[in-house]
Design a protein around this motif. Structure first.
Motif, PDB file in Angstrom:
ATOM      1  N   VAL A   1       0.838  -1.209   0.000  1.00  0.00           N
ATOM      2  CA  VAL A   1       0.000   0.000   0.000  1.00  0.00           C
ATOM      3  C   VAL A   1       0.866   1.250   0.000  1.00  0.00           C
ATOM      4  O   VAL A   1       0.580   2.242  -0.702  1.00  0.00           O
ATOM      5  CB  VAL A   1      -0.949  -0.017   1.209  1.00  0.00           C
ATOM      6  CG1 VAL A   1      -1.681   1.311   1.351  1.00  0.00           C
ATOM      7  CG2 VAL A   1      -1.960  -1.153   1.074  1.00  0.00           C
ATOM      8  N   THR A   2       1.949   1.217   0.775  1.00  0.00           N
ATOM      9  CA  THR A   2       2.856   2.366   0.820  1.00  0.00           C
ATOM     10  C   THR A   2       3.492   2.612  -0.544  1.00  0.00           C
ATOM     11  O   THR A   2       3.629   3.777  -0.984  1.00  0.00           O
ATOM     12  CB  THR A   2       3.948   2.132   1.877  1.00  0.00           C
ATOM     13  OG1 THR A   2       3.333   1.931   3.156  1.00  0.00           O
ATOM     14  CG2 THR A   2       4.895   3.321   1.949  1.00  0.00           C
TER      15      THR A   2
ATOM     16  N   TYR B   1      -9.341   5.381   3.840  1.00  0.00           N
ATOM     17  CA  TYR B   1      -7.937   5.433   4.249  1.00  0.00           C
ATOM     18  C   TYR B   1      -7.814   5.329   5.771  1.00  0.00           C
ATOM     19  O   TYR B   1      -6.978   4.579   6.289  1.00  0.00           O
ATOM     20  CB  TYR B   1      -7.287   6.741   3.776  1.00  0.00           C
ATOM     21  CG  TYR B   1      -7.399   7.005   2.293  1.00  0.00           C
ATOM     22  CD1 TYR B   1      -7.446   5.948   1.380  1.00  0.00           C
ATOM     23  CD2 TYR B   1      -7.473   8.302   1.796  1.00  0.00           C
ATOM     24  CE1 TYR B   1      -7.554   6.187   0.018  1.00  0.00           C
ATOM     25  CE2 TYR B   1      -7.575   8.550   0.442  1.00  0.00           C
ATOM     26  CZ  TYR B   1      -7.628   7.491  -0.434  1.00  0.00           C
ATOM     27  OH  TYR B   1      -7.740   7.737  -1.785  1.00  0.00           O
TER      28      TYR B   1
ATOM     29  N   PHE C   1      -8.799   1.805   6.878  1.00  0.00           N
ATOM     30  CA  PHE C   1      -7.722   0.857   6.632  1.00  0.00           C
ATOM     31  C   PHE C   1      -6.631   0.975   7.698  1.00  0.00           C
ATOM     32  O   PHE C   1      -6.106  -0.031   8.182  1.00  0.00           O
ATOM     33  CB  PHE C   1      -7.113   1.087   5.249  1.00  0.00           C
ATOM     34  CG  PHE C   1      -5.853   0.319   5.008  1.00  0.00           C
ATOM     35  CD1 PHE C   1      -5.896  -1.030   4.657  1.00  0.00           C
ATOM     36  CD2 PHE C   1      -4.613   0.931   5.158  1.00  0.00           C
ATOM     37  CE1 PHE C   1      -4.724  -1.754   4.454  1.00  0.00           C
ATOM     38  CE2 PHE C   1      -3.436   0.224   4.947  1.00  0.00           C
ATOM     39  CZ  PHE C   1      -3.492  -1.126   4.599  1.00  0.00           C
TER      40      PHE C   1
ATOM     41  N   TRP D   1      -5.571  -2.016  10.119  1.00  0.00           N
ATOM     42  CA  TRP D   1      -4.191  -2.508  10.024  1.00  0.00           C
ATOM     43  C   TRP D   1      -3.506  -2.504  11.378  1.00  0.00           C
ATOM     44  O   TRP D   1      -2.792  -3.453  11.730  1.00  0.00           O
ATOM     45  CB  TRP D   1      -3.397  -1.650   9.042  1.00  0.00           C
ATOM     46  CG  TRP D   1      -2.018  -2.192   8.818  1.00  0.00           C
ATOM     47  CD1 TRP D   1      -1.636  -3.151   7.925  1.00  0.00           C
ATOM     48  CD2 TRP D   1      -0.827  -1.816   9.531  1.00  0.00           C
ATOM     49  NE1 TRP D   1      -0.288  -3.398   8.037  1.00  0.00           N
ATOM     50  CE2 TRP D   1       0.234  -2.600   9.007  1.00  0.00           C
ATOM     51  CE3 TRP D   1      -0.559  -0.908  10.541  1.00  0.00           C
ATOM     52  CZ2 TRP D   1       1.538  -2.484   9.478  1.00  0.00           C
ATOM     53  CZ3 TRP D   1       0.733  -0.791  11.017  1.00  0.00           C
ATOM     54  CH2 TRP D   1       1.774  -1.577  10.481  1.00  0.00           C
TER      55      TRP D   1
END
Length: 203
Positions: free
Chosen positions: A88-89, A150, A153, A157
């Protein structure tokens, strides 16, 4: 006078049987039991066994092996959430570097190209680009659902990573009503952003 007791040839006085009732005294005097205990302690039949086990690591190695196994298992559990975060990063880094507001860098939404209708994901790349650069207002204007996603998530996470560290699986069990609710929100968002009064939700 009674007959004298004589020791056989080649045998010491300790070989002469002790009179009845004097056994414990003779044992203490000659050290039959005490010497055995001292010899055990001196040679380490008992005491040194524990010290030797500690010195050679018979017990410590087992503890170290258990600790090593626990660390390896923890790293394996952390591998998936850390890998997802890395992916994702990398994606966000690319979107933050390559501006989606400039045409030609990204493919156009097929639904928008064919019908002119904005799908729930339209404006997501522009939202991500603005979010990465700290422009939260522009991110919400481009795609409010994506911007909320966002933060959602990030929360999931962190929970995932925490439970993986503690050796607990991540289970998100939502009742069917929740899934229906999510679908209804996406449907309403899509309809409203395509109507004139909902232009604020369009990218």
């Amino acid at each position: 006078m009674g007959p004298e007791l004589s020791a056989p040839s080649g045998e010491g006085p300790s070989q002469v049987p002790a009179p009845q009732g004097h056994g414990s005294v003779l044992k203490r005097r000659t050290g039959w039991l005490g010497a055995a205990d001292r010899q055990t302690d001196r040679t380490g039949w008992v005491g040194t066994a524990g010290r030797q086990a500690d010195r050679t690591g018979w017990l410590g190695a087992a503890d170290r092996q258990t600790d090593r196994t626990a660390r390896v298992g923890r790293l394996r559990r952390l591998g998936t959430p850390v890998g997802i975060l890395a992916a994702v990063t990398a994606a966000f880094t690319y979107v933050g570097t390559v501006d989606p507001n400039d045409p030609g860098h990204y493919p156009v939404c097929p639904l928008l190209r064919l019908t002119g209708v904005l799908c729930p994901g339209c404006g997501g790349l522009r939202s991500a680009h603005a979010f990465i650069h700290g422009d939260l207002g522009t991110a919400l204007s481009a795609n409010a659902i994506a911007t909320v996603g966002y933060f959602l998530f990030a929360a999931v996470w962190v929970l995932w990573l925490t439970r993986a560290w503690r050796g607990r699986p991540l289970r998100i069990g939502l009742a069917p009503a929740w899934w229906w609710g999510v679908g209804a929100v996406l449907l309403i968002f899509t309809v409203v952003r395509n109507l004139p009064f909902g232009s604020a939700l369009a990218p």
